[in-house]
Write an enzyme that holds these catalytic residues in place. Structure first.
Site, PDB file in Angstrom:
ATOM      1  N   LYS A 280       0.823  -1.218   0.000  1.00  0.00           N
ATOM      2  CA  LYS A 280       0.000   0.000   0.000  1.00  0.00           C
ATOM      3  C   LYS A 280       0.849   1.257   0.000  1.00  0.00           C
ATOM      4  O   LYS A 280       0.396   2.314  -0.407  1.00  0.00           O
ATOM      5  CB  LYS A 280      -0.912   0.092   1.232  1.00  0.00           C
ATOM      6  CG  LYS A 280      -1.553  -1.162   1.737  1.00  0.00           C
ATOM      7  CD  LYS A 280      -0.687  -1.999   2.657  1.00  0.00           C
ATOM      8  CE  LYS A 280      -0.696  -3.425   2.141  1.00  0.00           C
ATOM      9  NZ  LYS A 280       0.151  -4.402   2.729  1.00  0.00           N
ATOM     10  N   ARG A 281       2.051   1.121   0.507  1.00  0.00           N
ATOM     11  CA  ARG A 281       2.911   2.295   0.586  1.00  0.00           C
ATOM     12  C   ARG A 281       3.179   2.897  -0.789  1.00  0.00           C
ATOM     13  O   ARG A 281       3.324   4.101  -0.927  1.00  0.00           O
ATOM     14  CB  ARG A 281       4.251   1.931   1.221  1.00  0.00           C
ATOM     15  CG  ARG A 281       4.159   1.380   2.612  1.00  0.00           C
ATOM     16  CD  ARG A 281       5.552   1.120   3.155  1.00  0.00           C
ATOM     17  NE  ARG A 281       6.204   2.374   3.511  1.00  0.00           N
ATOM     18  CZ  ARG A 281       6.248   2.847   4.747  1.00  0.00           C
ATOM     19  NH1 ARG A 281       5.699   2.175   5.710  1.00  0.00           N
ATOM     20  NH2 ARG A 281       6.840   3.986   4.995  1.00  0.00           N
TER      21      ARG A 281
END
Length: 518
Positions: A280-281
RNA sequence: GCCCCCAUCGUCUAGCCAGGUCCAGGACACCAGCCUUUCAAGCUGGCGACACGGGUUCGAAUCCCGUUGGGGGUACCA
């Protein structure tokens, strides 16, 4: 010919050349020859969050292979880690799978329902001498490890309690000492044939006697998966590459438990743009996120399937059936892939214009609702959606594009209207066009175009002079589908209303400008 | 550190296993043109890669070894 399309069982989904390579593991060797039958595959997500696209892709290959060879797809929720699992997350994953169109034949089974069986399996291994009591605590082992490392040695846990003095175990148990149960790993290297990567071998020195039952009596992951895969009679295990180093633990476990060893295939990881594992980063990484962005499930499925596999010809946009027909294990790619958001967007656009309209309408529902368009007239909605689907890259964009069609009154952006504001003749022309449109007996693409061109001729202007303000009047935008498609889809009364409103807006804006700089 | 795996355009890939047909094919992205009332779409063209070094061979992107780079694993997590 490389692929065998007729294959099916533990053996030989692989090609004969690969199957012929020697195995140190007799079980696998036997199964790698000729067995035929339906495949039994499984997908065991842990309900620890969202469905990661890497997991989704693994599920897709399992789905494709199950349908290509026939057989069964077993869904199992790996929820043994209670602290990290909860029901909402399980539902989340189930719905993501369903949305993607991946259906299971059996399950979902909960791994937690089987802990007692797993424990009994551990006990059986203990009785048979295939596992042993270990009284070393976690910290103790950790200390041994760091000590070995600091001496420049590699640490391997296969020590003291593997061959304890005869009465020591019972004495310590009687004394109430805590113990875990460790599996007695074979002394030889573990080799296996990975159907996607080829032969893999792990030297015995690197293989610990790992724990199968914790000191609190709960089974560990390794024991649980193997037990469940045995119970579900899984024939082929296709899982992520992060599991390759688990496989030399699992194979001896299958054998110790007296079960046939399934065929293994490890799929590469999906990387982010930074070449690190996609997370998700670095951007969207879960199926749910793409769904919420307005990606069509068919497009995600297709894109993911192609990220690590290709049919060998130049086909890219493929129906699920085409993929089912074309899938073959030895065409799976062995190297990891960088997730390309642009290409997904392109793939999605292909599906936006290629899917049946009902499909688009169905998947667009939540996005239309978000724009406040859930109550609009279905017929008109369908027409407008069909007009814009080719231009929208995703459902979210689509809903935004068509929103003006269902507005009572539009708000215009002065910046976009600059060109029209400069020409004082425009408001009058727009009004005249509105009148013409109001007078039309039939209101369709042809008649509205004819009326506009007629007016242009009479006024001795180019049609474009009318066309552009008309588009702005109806859609509050400079770009869009062919104008008369828009006019027809908008409808007679609405077109007339917007035209008048736009003319008024222009007049007002022009007056203001007049006052500001006369 | 140790173990395992991987390595073709910026990205996804075809070709590699059965070496010559490959001065490497397709797709995304990018650039240009065409089409067009606009924007897309579509069509046409362009840019752009066999990681490096050694072998083997008449011949290597393809086979072998090494180097480098990347990834995964190394838990009483899953």
């Amino acid at each position: 010919m490389r692929a065998s399309n007729s294959i099916v069982h533990p053996a030989s989904i692989i090609d004969p050349a690969r199957a012929a390579t020697p195995h140190l593991n007799p079980e696998v060797q036997i199964m790698s020859s000729h067995s035929v039958g339906p495949v039994r595959v499984r997908f065991p997500p842990s309900p620890t969050g969202f469905l990661h696209v890497g997991g989704a892709r693994t599920a897709i290959y399992n789905d494709l292979l199950r349908h290509h060879h026939g057989g069964s797809f077993v869904l199992r929720i790996e929820d043994t880690d209670r602290q990290r699992s909860d029901q909402a997350m399980t539902r989340q994953i189930l719905s993501a799978l369903q949305w993607l169109g991946i259906q299971h034949d059996e399950g979902p089974f909960l791994q937690s329902d089987n802990v007692e069986k797993h424990r009994q399996a551990a006990m059986r291994l203990l009785d048979e001498g295939k596992a042993y009591h270990c009284f070393h605590g976690q910290e103790e082992v950790e200390a041994m490890r760091t000590a070995a490392l600091s001496r420049g040695e590699n640490f391997q846990y296969r020590t003291y309690f593997r061959e304890p003095a005869s009465d020591e175990v019972s004495r310590r148990i009687a004394a109430g000492e805590a113990y875990a149960i460790r599996f007695r790993m074979p002394k030889e290297a573990v080799s296996f044939h990975d159907v996607v990567r080829g032969d893999v071998s792990f030297p015995a020195e690197g293989l610990d006697d790992f724990i199968i039952l914790r000191s609190d009596g709960t089974p560990t992951y390794h024991l649980s998966v193997v037990c469940d895969d045995i119970e579900h009679r899984v024939s082929h295990i296709f899982r992520g590459e992060d599991h390759v180093s688990n496989t030399p633990k699992h194979i001896p476990l299958f054998e110790a438990l007296g079960a046939p060893v399934p065929v293994f295939g490890h799929l590469p990881m999906i990387m982010g743009p930074n070449k690190k594992r996609l997370s998700k980063r670095t951007g969207a990484a879960s199926v749910e996120e793409f769904r919420d962005q307005g990606i069509l499930p068919q497009a995600l499925y297709n894109y993911l399937a192609l990220l690590g596999w290709s049919p060998g010809d130049d086909r890219e946009v493929m129906s699920r059936q085409e993929m089912v027909d074309a899938i073959s294990i030895d065409r799976l790619v062995t190297s990891s892939a960088v997730f390309d958001y642009d290409k997904l967007a392109w793939m999605n656009a292909q599906y936006m214009s290629g899917e049946p309209l009902e499909q688009i309408l169905h998947h667009a529902k939540p996005f239309l609702a978000a724009q406040g368009l859930s109550e609009v007239e279905p017929q008109r909605l369908a027409a407008v959606v069909d007009l814009y689907r080719q231009r929208a890259h995703n459902l979210k964009e689509l809903a935004q594009f068509i929103e003006p069609f269902f507005q009572e009154q539009l708000t215009y952006d002065p910046e976009l209207c600059k060109k029209f504001l400069k020409d004082p003749a425009i408001p009058g022309l727009v009004d005249s066009l509105a009148e013409r449109y109001g007078a039309l007996d039939t209101f369709d693409i042809e008649s509205t175009e004819a009326a506009l061109r007629q007016l242009a001729t009479e006024q001795e202007i180019k049609p474009g002079v009318l066309i552009h303000p008309t588009r702005m009047a109806l859609t509050a935008s400079k770009a869009g589908p062919p104008l008369f498609d828009v006019v027809a889809a908008m409808g007679q009364a609405e077109s007339q209303r917007h035209l008048h409103h736009f003319a008024n807006y222009l007049r007002q804006a022009q007056d203001v400008a007049e006052v500001a700089n006369p």
